[in-house]
Design a protein around this motif. Structure first.
Motif, mmCIF file in Angstrom:
data_model
loop_
_atom_site.group_PDB
_atom_site.id
_atom_site.type_symbol
_atom_site.label_atom_id
_atom_site.label_comp_id
_atom_site.label_asym_id
_atom_site.label_seq_id
_atom_site.Cartn_x
_atom_site.Cartn_y
_atom_site.Cartn_z
ATOM 1 N N UNK A 16 0.821 -1.157 0.172
ATOM 2 C CA UNK A 16 -0.243 0.140 0.020
ATOM 3 C C UNK A 16 0.840 1.322 -0.002
ATOM 4 N N UNK A 19 -3.194 1.008 8.258
ATOM 5 C CA UNK A 19 -4.441 0.405 8.752
ATOM 6 C C UNK A 19 -4.111 -0.399 10.094
ATOM 7 N N UNK A 27 -13.065 2.333 7.011
ATOM 8 C CA UNK A 27 -11.944 3.217 6.532
ATOM 9 C C UNK A 27 -11.179 2.082 5.682
ATOM 10 N N UNK A 28 -10.463 2.918 4.670
ATOM 11 C CA UNK A 28 -9.917 2.143 3.862
ATOM 12 C C UNK A 28 -8.480 3.187 3.442
ATOM 13 N N UNK A 29 -7.334 2.545 3.553
ATOM 14 C CA UNK A 29 -6.142 3.351 3.382
ATOM 15 C C UNK A 29 -6.059 4.055 2.253
ATOM 16 N N UNK A 30 -6.496 3.461 1.065
ATOM 17 C CA UNK A 30 -6.583 4.249 -0.268
ATOM 18 C C UNK A 30 -7.361 5.618 -0.151
#
Lengths: 348, 348
Positions: free
Chosen positions: A247, A252, A291-294
């Motif tokens: 990533x 996360x 939540x999403x890292x991207x």
């Protein structure tokens, strides 16, 4: 004091975090009188635009800190150890983003939302915690304040940008090579200074930083020790397993906590976190909201979702905590410390 | 009995797991008299080579199971529900790789290394557990047998192949698009049947399968319920957070356990696991030896490393468990169940 402006220096100005520090000072309108950009000899001479000026990066030397009131350091631990005393001697307050001073008992380790008060005890140097620690403690502290906390077990899903620009390049280069069925030649991750290097593209590496004697990595020990120091509770049980993922930016964390007091539930945690400074709740399973890292990349906030009560232990809760590791995990937190210093009248 | 051979059918023969089942039966020399390959109408007619024969895939119907002694199912839960009773009625034993019967109290849920004895109570159908459950229980059971187990908290790092061939294609296609700065159009992950789809390339998605009413996903509930059933301990506290990663094949798991008896330490766990069937120890921090998903792909074993005693709780331990989700997580475990059935004289 409201109109006071400050002479600021950034050490490590050409790095990924340094770049974000410059952007963040500008974006959040930190009251700057003069900005000095410092780096190693190798990067000196580069030009960087700040507000309407083009600044030239200078090689960092002890004398560079003459007249500087606030110095943000992010150029590696050994450089911090060498130059922080020089800056302090010349009257600057140093906010250090390396691990050099974090566990020094004379140095406050600060996440402003959690322990801003610790800044008052500074002796010139203030440490900015590790990226993976900051987002976790800022999200958990509001819960801990109301319900206490006995235990915390975290497994991380960390982005390559935490290991620098070379690691980002390596991830993309390897991804291309693997998809083209070419040989790969890992040279950076998991830790550039370590003996062996492994494939990061389409993989998960359970090593961040090098190993310590006890079988934990330094990253894991940072999370464990720093969390106890910031939360000011040596009796809090903390465990960490730190894993690097393919990533680019955005850490996360899968976090399990056990609170002390009964009566906590998912709705109450949502209520607490919806009012927590710097935290954005993203938690609606019925709408697949989490939540999403991207999505977190480039954003200031810490995003929290997947909040669940443990099915076998009513004092146990699970959360998924995501934030941009270069912003709240590094540059933003340093700049927020600077604002706190200003607010508390500590920046002179 | 040693020379007995069996009429075997594979339902879902053209899928990713079906393909591995065919390979595994051959590779491990399962005593086959005849092999029948079954699929949906759409895939019927395909030719697949097995040993020296070219077999034609047939459309699965109730009559397909006439004369079949052993049927390995991996074609989706609704197909299992419809056809397993038909196969059993015709005298076959069904080893079902879907979630259709796993929590049925009349159906043994088996990982041969853990609870082979449960096979004796079968009523025609035996369930193969979820991929992420199998590797975890097989690695933990040898520790549990000697030291007991009170609690288990797992965070997973799961590969896209668990969501099928379309998910693999989506991951690589998105990776290309992102590196070429093209728009992406997620349509498969996190769950093909769900409303929203998210970027998997260079990201981590904390959703596997769809959500249940309690805020946990089905994948998480599978791990929780199946673990208790396989380990035959309803009082064992189990918690799971399941996360999909951009890894093709190979699930990794960060597992925290609390054992019951004192006296366990890292060396003892290494000793136990070095003798555990199906487990390979990869645990030497001084040499950066630990399991990696990319290395586990195509291998039969479950790899365990990063074994650490909790620093605050002497009954707590952390492990990193990795295995090929299509092999031990699916096809291999099904074939191992077939061997166990043969060994126990249950295959007639």
């Amino acid at each position: 004091m409201a109109n006071q402006t400050f002479n600021v220096a950034i050490l490590g100005a050409t790095g990924a975090v340094g770049e974000q520090m410059i952007n963040t000072l500008d974006r959040l309108d930190f009251p700057i009188n003069s900005l000095k950009l410092l780096s190693s000899k190798r990067s000196a001479g580069k030009k960087i635009k700040f507000r309407n000026e083009e600044l030239t990066v200078e090689e960092a030397k002890p004398e560079s800190f003459e007249g500087v009131q606030l110095a943000l350091f992010s150029a590696g631990g050994s450089i911090s150890k060498a130059l922080a005393p020089e800056a302090v001697k010349r009257g600057a307050i140093v906010v250090d983003n390396t691990s050099a001073f974090r566990m020094d008992e004379n140095v406050p380790l600060v996440v402003p939302e959690v322990n801003e008060h610790a800044l008052k005890d500074h002796n010139g140097v203030i440490a900015n915690p590790n990226c993976s620690t900051i987002q976790m403690v800022a999200a958990l502290e509001p819960i801990r304040r109301e319900f206490g906390m006995k235990k915390l077990v975290v497994s991380t899903y960390q982005a390559v940008s935490g290991a620098g620009a070379d690691a980002i390049d390596e991830m993309y280069e390897q991804s291309r090579q693997i998809m083209n069925e070419e040989e790969i030649n890992p040279q950076v991750l998991p830790a550039s200074g370590d003996k062996k290097h492994y494939q990061i593209a389409f993989n998960a590496i359970p090593q961040i930083d090098v190993f310590t004697e006890n079988g934990y990595t330094f990253e894991e020990m940072k999370m464990i020790n720093e969390t106890k120091k910031i939360m000011e509770d040596e009796s809090l049980k903390v465990a960490a397993t730190c894993v690097r993922l393919p990533v680019e930016t955005g850490h996360s964390e899968s976090v399990y906590i056990e609170v002390e007091k009964e009566g906590l539930n998912v709705e109450k945690i949502r209520e607490i976190l919806s009012e927590a400074p710097g935290v954005t709740l993203q938690d609606d399973p019925s709408q697949q909201i989490y939540p999403l890292a991207a999505d977190a990349k480039g954003k200031d906030d810490i995003f929290v979702g997947r909040i669940r009560q443990d099915l076998d232990d009513k004092l146990g809760f699970h959360l998924w905590i995501v934030s941009d590791n270069l912003l709240k995990g590094a540059a933003l937190n340093s700049v927020q410390i600077a604002f706190s210093l200003q607010k508390l009248g500590l920046l002179k």
